[in-house]
Design a protein around this motif. Structure first.
Motif, PDB file in Angstrom:
ATOM      1  N   SER A 252       0.828  -1.213   0.000  1.00  0.00           N
ATOM      2  CA  SER A 252       0.000   0.000   0.000  1.00  0.00           C
ATOM      3  C   SER A 252       0.859   1.258   0.000  1.00  0.00           C
ATOM      4  N   HIS A 253       2.005   1.192   0.688  1.00  0.00           N
ATOM      5  CA  HIS A 253       2.930   2.325   0.698  1.00  0.00           C
ATOM      6  C   HIS A 253       3.438   2.603  -0.714  1.00  0.00           C
ATOM      7  N   MET A 254       3.879   1.549  -1.407  1.00  0.00           N
ATOM      8  CA  MET A 254       4.317   1.714  -2.791  1.00  0.00           C
ATOM      9  C   MET A 254       3.168   2.225  -3.664  1.00  0.00           C
ATOM     10  N   GLY A 255       1.973   1.698  -3.431  1.00  0.00           N
ATOM     11  CA  GLY A 255       0.823   2.071  -4.243  1.00  0.00           C
ATOM     12  C   GLY A 255       0.501   3.554  -4.175  1.00  0.00           C
ATOM     13  N   ARG A 256       0.609   4.129  -2.977  1.00  0.00           N
ATOM     14  CA  ARG A 256       0.311   5.555  -2.835  1.00  0.00           C
ATOM     15  C   ARG A 256       1.291   6.401  -3.644  1.00  0.00           C
ATOM     16  N   TRP A 257       2.586   6.080  -3.539  1.00  0.00           N
ATOM     17  CA  TRP A 257       3.588   6.838  -4.280  1.00  0.00           C
ATOM     18  C   TRP A 257       3.471   6.602  -5.784  1.00  0.00           C
ATOM     19  N   PHE A 258       3.213   5.377  -6.173  1.00  0.00           N
ATOM     20  CA  PHE A 258       3.111   5.019  -7.589  1.00  0.00           C
ATOM     21  C   PHE A 258       1.956   5.776  -8.253  1.00  0.00           C
ATOM     22  N   LEU A 259       0.836   5.828  -7.569  1.00  0.00           N
ATOM     23  CA  LEU A 259      -0.332   6.525  -8.100  1.00  0.00           C
ATOM     24  C   LEU A 259      -0.067   8.017  -8.237  1.00  0.00           C
ATOM     25  N   ARG A 260       0.615   8.608  -7.280  1.00  0.00           N
ATOM     26  CA  ARG A 260       0.915  10.038  -7.338  1.00  0.00           C
ATOM     27  C   ARG A 260       1.867  10.372  -8.487  1.00  0.00           C
ATOM     28  N   ALA A 261       2.813   9.472  -8.750  1.00  0.00           N
ATOM     29  CA  ALA A 261       3.806   9.736  -9.789  1.00  0.00           C
ATOM     30  C   ALA A 261       3.302   9.422 -11.182  1.00  0.00           C
ATOM     31  N   TYR A 262       2.564   8.321 -11.335  1.00  0.00           N
ATOM     32  CA  TYR A 262       2.211   7.834 -12.669  1.00  0.00           C
ATOM     33  C   TYR A 262       0.721   7.870 -12.986  1.00  0.00           C
ATOM     34  N   GLY A 263      -0.108   8.203 -11.990  1.00  0.00           N
ATOM     35  CA  GLY A 263      -1.540   8.323 -12.252  1.00  0.00           C
ATOM     36  C   GLY A 263      -2.261   7.000 -12.375  1.00  0.00           C
ATOM     37  N   VAL A 264      -1.633   5.901 -11.975  1.00  0.00           N
ATOM     38  CA  VAL A 264      -2.251   4.582 -12.086  1.00  0.00           C
ATOM     39  C   VAL A 264      -1.727   3.715 -10.941  1.00  0.00           C
ATOM     40  N   ALA A 265      -2.544   2.801 -10.439  1.00  0.00           N
ATOM     41  CA  ALA A 265      -2.138   1.916  -9.355  1.00  0.00           C
ATOM     42  C   ALA A 265      -1.197   0.833  -9.870  1.00  0.00           C
TER      43      ALA A 265
END
Length: 279
Positions: A252-265
């Motif tokens: 979930s930690h990776m998911g939050r950052w990934f979504l903010r950077a790339y716009g997708v989960a």
């Protein structure tokens, strides 16, 4: 991802090229970088982004291109948002393919884009055709012909520049910190550990690092982890496994950052790239 925003991604196993078509309203993504050369075309609306210490506005028909490691963000400053299509070109693939079009590359050099935006109509058309061809999985001979045309058009917008080594303009403390972050990317580093290794206090370290690379050390470390995570997910690795191997606290930690950077989960990105279901 909101109901107004959408992303469509495909991955070509032969060339390693990733294709992306997306639409965003309002905020699109936070500052981040990629390991690839990016070339895209704005289809609709106005795409606003910060890169190279300047703000850019890309309008329909304009081509934007970024080099590996260039920090950029994205948002829609006008109602209705923006739509764009993008190609992510692997640096090794690009340099190899261009070797037949360029004379021998100068020693210790790398390909670069002198400008970030262009109104080159032929390049825009070549980019759109290459996107369509790869995204839809055309026959190999068709893909090769379309990509050759793209590469030929790109030669007008690429140049060789001296590869970065120990740049005397960058403080040695920032270079040392950067090397530590790359070497120990998966470790739970603290500013105290990093600053002691560099022989300065954490306040001087922060100032020097931000001045040299445009991000504070913690944000730079997150970008390193995200870039590796994106590669692993595109290869079909499970998000939980990727999170553990890249130093994030959990999925979930990776998911939050990934979504903010790339716009997708992460899980959705993996599925779009590989067509593999989640376990």
């Amino acid at each position: 991802m909101t109901a107004q925003n959408w992303i469509d991604i495909a991955h070509d196993s032969d060339t390693g090229i990733e294709t992306l078509r997306a639409h965003f309203v309002g905020h699109a993504y936070d500052p981040h970088w990629h390991d690839s050369y990016l070339i895209g075309v704005t289809e609709q609306g106005v795409q606003q982004f910060n890169c190279r210490r300047a703000r850019h506005l890309s309008t329909p028909g304009q081509v934007f291109h970024l080099e590996p490691g260039e920090i950029h963000d994205g948002e829609a400053p006008t109602a209705g948002g923006f739509t764009y299509r993008m190609l992510y070109l692997d640096p090794c693939w690009l340099q190899h393919e261009l070797s037949t079009l360029f004379e021998e590359a100068p020693l210790n050099s790398q390909l670069s884009f002198p400008s970030t935006l262009t109104d080159d109509v032929r390049l825009a058309q070549a980019t759109s055709e290459a996107f369509q061809c790869i995204h839809q999985g055309e026959l190999t001979i068709v893909r090769q012909s379309i990509l050759d045309n793209l590469l030929e058009q790109l030669t007008n917008h690429l140049q060789w520049r001296q590869r970065y080594r120990e740049d005397i303009r960058l403080p040695q403390v920032a270079l040392r910190a950067r090397d530590i972050l790359h070497d120990q990317m998966e470790q739970d580093l603290s500013l105290e550990i990093l600053s002691r290794a560099c022989g300065v206090d954490r306040f001087r370290l922060n100032r020097a690092f931000r001045a040299a690379f445009g991000l504070p050390p913690h944000a730079y470390l997150v970008q390193l982890r995200l870039a590796k995570a994106r590669k692993l997910l595109a290869l079909g690795r499970q998000p939980v496994e990727v999170a553990m191997s890249t130093g994030f606290a959990d999925q979930s930690h990776m998911g939050r950052w990934f979504l903010r950077a790339y716009g997708v989960a992460p899980a959705h990105y993996r599925k779009l790239c590989t067509n593999l279901p989640d376990i």
